[in-house]
Design a protein around this motif. Structure first.
Motif: not given
Length: 576
Positions: A12, A14, A43
């Motif tokens: 993921r 940020r 995120y």
């Protein structure tokens, strides 16, 4: 052959930087918002399935690009620039590390010895007497490594120690370095050596004495502080350029006593610009926003050169005017400017540490400098949520002439007479507490219908702060009207501005640059400093002298008013 299906990476991405040592200031900084100080989802969830996004985390938006990436709250829509948490912690730890008390002097001087940090007073069995010096001072010998040492004055090895008091007095009373050398007969090298010695004593005494902040009764001493910044200048070490480097000097003063709680320059004299540049290039920092860089605390060499080109763009010097100098730009050999937002944030966090862990309620009155209010809101967010801190911003017209200020004072007295119904002659005869109560009551009436958080024009003008406009950043609908009026009355920067005036008057290089037609309208002063480290040392020395020593006419020093000292510190006590 069919094309391979693209599979998204499970990692993921940020949109907000990582916290650093538990500190994360990238949240909504609007105290009136229900999501104030609530960490948003860090995120980037664009393109993700709604089932994989945590619904209990506020979202908001990250907008902008490059260095101006901004977080927008999803509720109040207020925006704030995203900050680098690692850079904040790095600067805060640097400020904390400056004040470390010296180790015990009555110990073994051999750093490799096990008794190096063990005091003779606490461990007399580890040492034995070993005769006396030529001046009759007792000598001691370490039983472990057999190293001999003697105890005595800290200045016993100094060349011309009798000049220490003169140097201290001169650097805190407007005498430039060149004149100090003339008056004392010392060479410039020895003058700088004595400044180093005095600074070391200041650091040691400050570390020991300001630890007593824990014993201060803030309820009795006062819980209001004023924070502002001024601009000091360094001479650029190149006669061809003739430019001044502006260095912000941020201070917080205790309003009642005038004690300067913290004074920080946006300057790190221990940093090498080429080294920072190399680290940033190696880490690829120039390709990512500043909030995500590894080195985001100080200016890089490239950025500093660009800044210098900008401020000297219109400076015209004839080639024959300074023919002996290098035509290239000469950067300082050591030292770097700290980014203003980082020094503001670290200053606020440092102040929070000074105020301890008690349950007092504090008021912070700030100048309207860009980013200063949000820095304090970020540092004291938990205190604001608990109702332990109020942040007030003050702005006034600093460009009024003396005659204009006097005219405004007359108008302010007339407005006060109209609002309270008390004539000016009768007002002067009233006790101070009655004047305060009547002023608060008048302000309460003027605040009727005033929206929380909106600026308020103070009608009772003063000479020091004409056309004052006050905004309570932590204002809220539930705040009592009498408290709101009291905060308006107490919102003044006089304590810190008075200190800045003393710095301008008593520290020679802090005087404002003069511009004359004969200097081609360039600001230049031969008494300005070239060494960033010397600037930092003299500013810290002056802060200590102001807090603890005062002048010949000082009856009570700020340290005495705050309850940290019983009397003025004398020079013999300082140099013992």
């Amino acid at each position: 052959m069919k094309a391979l299906t693209k599979i998204s990476s499970p990692a993921r991405r940020r949109r907000l930087p990582f916290p650093s040592f538990g500190i994360d200031i990238n949240f909504c900084r609007n105290p009136q918002c229900p999501l104030f100080a609530v960490p948003p989802d860090p995120y980037d969830n664009r393109g993700k399935s709604p089932g994989k996004v945590k619904p209990n985390l506020p979202s908001g938006r990250v907008i902008g690009s490059r260095d101006e990436k901004t977080f927008e709250c999803g509720v109040c829509k207020q925006t704030s620039i995203i900050k680098n948490n690692h850079a904040l912690v790095e600067e805060y730890r640097r400020l904390r590390g400056r004040f470390r008390p010296e180790g015990p002097r009555d110990c073994c001087p051999n750093e490799a010895c096990a008794n190096h940090d063990k005091s003779l007073r606490d461990h007399p069995d580890l040492f034995r007497k070993s005769g006396r010096t030529a001046k009759g001072v007792q000598r001691w010998k370490c039983k472990t490594c057999l190293t001999s040492f003697s105890l005595g004055s800290r200045i016993r090895r100094q060349h011309r120690s009798n000049a220490n008091r003169e140097v201290l007095w001169m650097i805190t009373n407007g005498v430039p370095i060149s004149k100090i050398a003339d008056f004392t007969g010392l060479c410039p090298r020895d003058v700088y050596a004595k400044i180093d010695f005095i600074y070391d004593r200041v650091i040691d005494l400050t570390a020991r004495r300001e630890a007593m902040f824990e014993k201060v009764d803030w309820q009795k001493a006062g819980r209001r502080f004023a924070t502002d910044s001024q601009t000091l200048h360094l001479n650029w070490p190149n006669r061809k350029t003739r430019a001044q480097i502006a260095v912000p000097h941020i201070c917080t003063a205790h309003a009642n006593s005038g004690y300067i709680m913290a004074a920080h320059l946006a300057l790190d004299p221990e940093v090498d610009l080429p080294d920072i540049e190399a680290r940033m290039v190696a880490a690829g920092d120039f390709n990512v926003p500043r909030a995500f860089r590894r080195q985001a605390r100080v200016w890089s060499e490239t950025e500093f050169k660009h800044h210098l080109d900008k401020i000297t763009r219109n400076v015209a010097i004839h080639p024959m005017e300074a023919p002996e100098v290098d035509l290239g730009l000469q950067l300082p050999h050591r030292g770097a400017l700290i980014r203003q937002d980082m020094v503001q944030l670290a200053h606020a966090f440092y102040l929070r540490r000074c105020l301890g862990k008690g349950g007092e309620r504090f008021v912070f009155v700030l100048d309207a400098d860009s980013g200063l209010a949000l820095s304090f809101v970020s540092a004291f967010a938990a205190w604001i949520q608990a109702g332990r801190a109020d942040v007030v911003v003050v702005q006034f017209d600093k460009h009024q002439t003396n005659d204009q200020r006097n005219m405004l004072v007359v108008e302010g007295k007339a407005a006060l007479e109209l609002a309270t119904g008390v004539s000016q002659a009768a007002w002067a005869a009233l006790p101070a507490q009655d004047q305060i109560d009547l002023t608060d009551a008048a302000v309460e009436g003027l605040l009727a219908g005033h929206l929380p958080g909106e600026p308020f024009a103070w009608p009772f003008h003063t000479k020091s702060e004409p056309h004052r406009r006050i905004r309570i950043i932590t204002d809220r609908i539930g705040m009592a009207q009498d408290r709101r009026a009291r905060l308006m009355r107490l919102a003044t920067l006089r304590s810190v501005d008075a200190y800045f005036h003393k710095v301008r008057s008593n520290v020679r290089f802090a005087a404002r640059p003069g511009r004359t037609p004969s200097s081609n309208d360039r600001a230049w002063d031969r008494h300005y400093l070239y060494n960033p480290e010397t600037m930092m040392k003299i500013i810290e020395i002056y802060r200590f002298a102001h807090n603890w020593m005062g002048s010949a006419t000082t009856k009570e020093t700020p340290a005495m008013k705050l309850g940290l000292a019983r009397g003025k510190m004398r020079a013999n006590e300082f140099f013992e």
